[in-house]
Motif scaffolding. Structure first.
Motif, PDB file in Angstrom:
ATOM      1  N   SER A 332       0.568  -1.090   0.235  1.00 20.48           N
ATOM      2  CA  SER A 332       0.132   0.001   0.146  1.00 20.48           C
ATOM      3  C   SER A 332       0.547   1.300  -0.048  1.00 20.48           C
ATOM      4  N   GLY A 333       0.540   2.122  -0.939  1.00 28.97           N
ATOM      5  CA  GLY A 333       1.196   3.274  -0.857  1.00 28.97           C
ATOM      6  C   GLY A 333       2.667   3.304  -1.144  1.00 28.97           C
ATOM      7  N   GLY A 334       3.499   3.870  -0.303  1.00 28.76           N
ATOM      8  CA  GLY A 334       5.037   3.675  -0.438  1.00 28.76           C
ATOM      9  C   GLY A 334       5.584   2.437   0.149  1.00 28.76           C
ATOM     10  N   LEU A 335       4.699   1.551   0.709  1.00 31.22           N
ATOM     11  CA  LEU A 335       5.101   0.433   1.534  1.00 31.22           C
ATOM     12  C   LEU A 335       4.856  -0.871   0.514  1.00 31.22           C
ATOM     13  N   ARG A 336       5.955  -1.568   0.016  1.00 29.50           N
ATOM     14  CA  ARG A 336       5.860  -2.642  -0.816  1.00 29.50           C
ATOM     15  C   ARG A 336       6.267  -4.024  -0.328  1.00 29.50           C
ATOM     16  N   LEU A 337       5.419  -4.966  -0.383  1.00 33.36           N
ATOM     17  CA  LEU A 337       5.601  -6.235   0.086  1.00 33.36           C
ATOM     18  C   LEU A 337       6.073  -7.372  -0.929  1.00 33.36           C
ATOM     19  N   HIS A 338       7.052  -8.010  -0.865  1.00 35.65           N
ATOM     20  CA  HIS A 338       7.376  -9.099  -2.017  1.00 35.65           C
ATOM     21  C   HIS A 338       7.724 -10.263  -1.206  1.00 35.65           C
ATOM     22  N   ALA A 339       7.112 -11.354  -1.546  1.00 37.58           N
ATOM     23  CA  ALA A 339       7.461 -12.744  -1.117  1.00 37.58           C
ATOM     24  C   ALA A 339       8.628 -13.165  -1.789  1.00 37.58           C
ATOM     25  N   GLU A 340       9.835 -13.508  -0.939  1.00 39.20           N
ATOM     26  CA  GLU A 340      10.891 -13.980  -1.622  1.00 39.20           C
ATOM     27  C   GLU A 340      11.120 -15.695  -1.532  1.00 39.20           C
ATOM     28  N   SER A 341      10.394 -16.105  -0.329  1.00 33.94           N
ATOM     29  CA  SER A 341      10.880 -17.584  -0.389  1.00 33.94           C
ATOM     30  C   SER A 341       9.631 -18.048   0.520  1.00 33.94           C
ATOM     31  N   LEU A 342       9.088 -19.581   0.476  1.00 34.57           N
ATOM     32  CA  LEU A 342       7.977 -19.913   1.373  1.00 34.57           C
ATOM     33  C   LEU A 342       8.640 -21.172   1.467  1.00 34.57           C
ATOM     34  N   SER A 343       8.755 -21.934   2.546  1.00 33.36           N
ATOM     35  CA  SER A 343       9.482 -23.073   3.141  1.00 33.36           C
ATOM     36  C   SER A 343       8.290 -23.857   3.751  1.00 33.36           C
ATOM     37  N   ILE A 344       8.450 -25.175   3.854  1.00 34.24           N
ATOM     38  CA  ILE A 344       7.601 -26.004   4.916  1.00 34.24           C
ATOM     39  C   ILE A 344       8.545 -26.368   6.057  1.00 34.24           C
ATOM     40  N   LEU A 345       7.828 -26.322   7.362  1.00 33.65           N
ATOM     41  CA  LEU A 345       8.635 -26.487   8.405  1.00 33.65           C
ATOM     42  C   LEU A 345       7.973 -27.766   9.201  1.00 33.65           C
ATOM     43  N   GLY A 346       8.815 -28.496  10.049  1.00 28.11           N
ATOM     44  CA  GLY A 346       8.429 -29.583  10.741  1.00 28.11           C
ATOM     45  C   GLY A 346       8.310 -30.901  10.527  1.00 28.11           C
ATOM     46  N   ARG A 347       8.364 -31.249   9.212  1.00 23.59           N
ATOM     47  CA  ARG A 347       8.247 -32.569   8.726  1.00 23.59           C
ATOM     48  C   ARG A 347       9.512 -33.370   8.929  1.00 23.59           C
TER      49      ARG A 347
END
Length: 373
Positions: A332-347
């Motif tokens: 929103s506005g001047g704040l930009r969010l971008h996902a760089e990685s997504l990992s599964i945990l605990g297996r």
């Protein structure tokens, strides 16, 4: 789901809930005292209970009860009561503000952060905003081992924010007793008052500046609520930009799809808990398993899985065959969010910390084109 053991799951009749175990243990304790010399002295007390009404809203009732050798017995009518202080709705829209809870080394206990005085919070660099999402499963089965697994994951990943669902009071006590958590994190609750019989909890790293937590009511028949934290980005002493991070455990069961959509609207909608012009990270157990449910999300919401989740096994499933746990981003506005990685945990752990997998999401945060470091 995800376990062959015949244990309880939310939305199903429980076998023996942790809260029930506590009550049973107290009853046995009282019976033991009563059987001893002298027994118990007759005592009258007032008990306040939370009840879920037919429309899904919460109400509070109080009754006078007498404690004798036979246990507690109601001695008066159930009367309407005010909400406990920790749930006083002091903000518009049925919300209550909550002070961040931190561990004071000087006092050797958890206190409101405002009481910390001269104990300065740490200031560590942040190249990527790391978030861990976990539905931790409320059951007693292998509780200590599973909790140890969760704590090992948090220690290894050192996230800036942790979003948890199905947190019970016993798990909160283990989190509070952990030295790593004591040193590095704020908690949204130190007493367990918001976790009956279980609930949502936020942990925010003490290197990240923040204002407060807010607990929001939602339409629900399962006492579900939305919990958020307002983080402050930018250099201390200069201008700052707010980033809201929130979590919820949306209504379970396939037949509650309409309720889940109402809950999403209560979070994201025009009159929702999060202003429509706010940058926002949501991480939680959405319980969305029916095809097309996510299509009702606002157009400016980005699912981290759609950006970086293509390499995840089993199409990103986090509970059985379903991708229930999700991370949603809104710039929103001047704040930009971008996902760089997504990992599964605990297996890789035995036992796994939960019947859900955890998620680790790394997010680039830019304010007016500058990375937040």
């Amino acid at each position: 789901l995800g376990s062959s053991a015949p244990v309880a799951r939310e939305g199903q009749p429980p076998g023996r809930h942790p809260a029930a175990a506590t009550v049973c243990g107290m009853a046995a304790f009282l019976s033991g005292i009563a059987a001893g010399a002298g027994g118990l002295r007759k005592t009258e007390t007032t008990v306040t209970r939370r009840v879920v009404q037919a429309d899904g809203t919460l109400a509070y009732v109080k009754t006078k009860e007498t404690l004798t050798e036979g246990g507690f017995t109601a001695t008066g009518p159930a009367l309407q009561a005010a909400a406990p202080a920790h749930l006083v709705e002091d903000l518009p829209g049925g919300a209550s503000s909550r002070m961040p809870q931190v561990f004071s080394v000087a006092e050797a206990r958890w206190v409101d952060e405002a009481q910390l005085g001269g104990e300065a919070a740490e200031a560590a660099p942040m190249s990527l905003f790391r978030l861990v999402q976990y539905n931790v499963w409320f059951v007693e089965e292998q509780f200590a081992e599973r909790a140890a697994g969760l704590l090992s994951i948090l220690g290894a990943t050192a996230p800036h924010c942790v979003t948890l669902q199905e947190v019970t009071a016993p798990l909160l006590e283990l989190l509070k007793a952990d030295l790593f958590i004591q040193k590095h994190y704020r908690l949204s609750d130190r007493s367990g008052a918001t976790l009956a019989p279980y609930g949502v909890l936020l942990l925010v790293h003490r290197s990240v500046r923040m204002r407060h937590f807010t607990l929001h009511q939602m339409p629900t028949a399962m006492a579900r609520r939305f919990l958020s934290a307002e983080l402050l980005l930018g250099k201390e002493g200069g201008g700052c930009t707010s980033l809201v991070v929130g979590t919820a455990h949306l209504e379970s069961m396939d037949y509650n799809a309409k309720m889940r959509l109402a809950q999403v609207d209560a979070i994201y909608g025009k009159s929702g808990a999060v202003p429509v012009d706010s940058a926002f990270i949501f991480a939680g157990d959405t319980n969305m398993s029916k095809p097309g449910e996510e299509e009702a999300l606002p157009a400016d919401i980005v699912d981290a899985f759609d950006v970086v989740g293509s390499s995840l096994p089993a199409s990103g499933a986090t509970c059985g065959p379903h991708r229930l746990d999700r991370v949603w981003l809104r710039s929103s506005g001047g704040l930009r969010l971008h996902a760089e990685s997504l990992s599964i945990l605990g297996r890789e752990l035995t036992p796994r910390p939960s019947d859900h997998d955890g998620l680790l999401c790394e997010i680039t945060v830019e304010v007016d084109g500058a990375l937040q470091t």
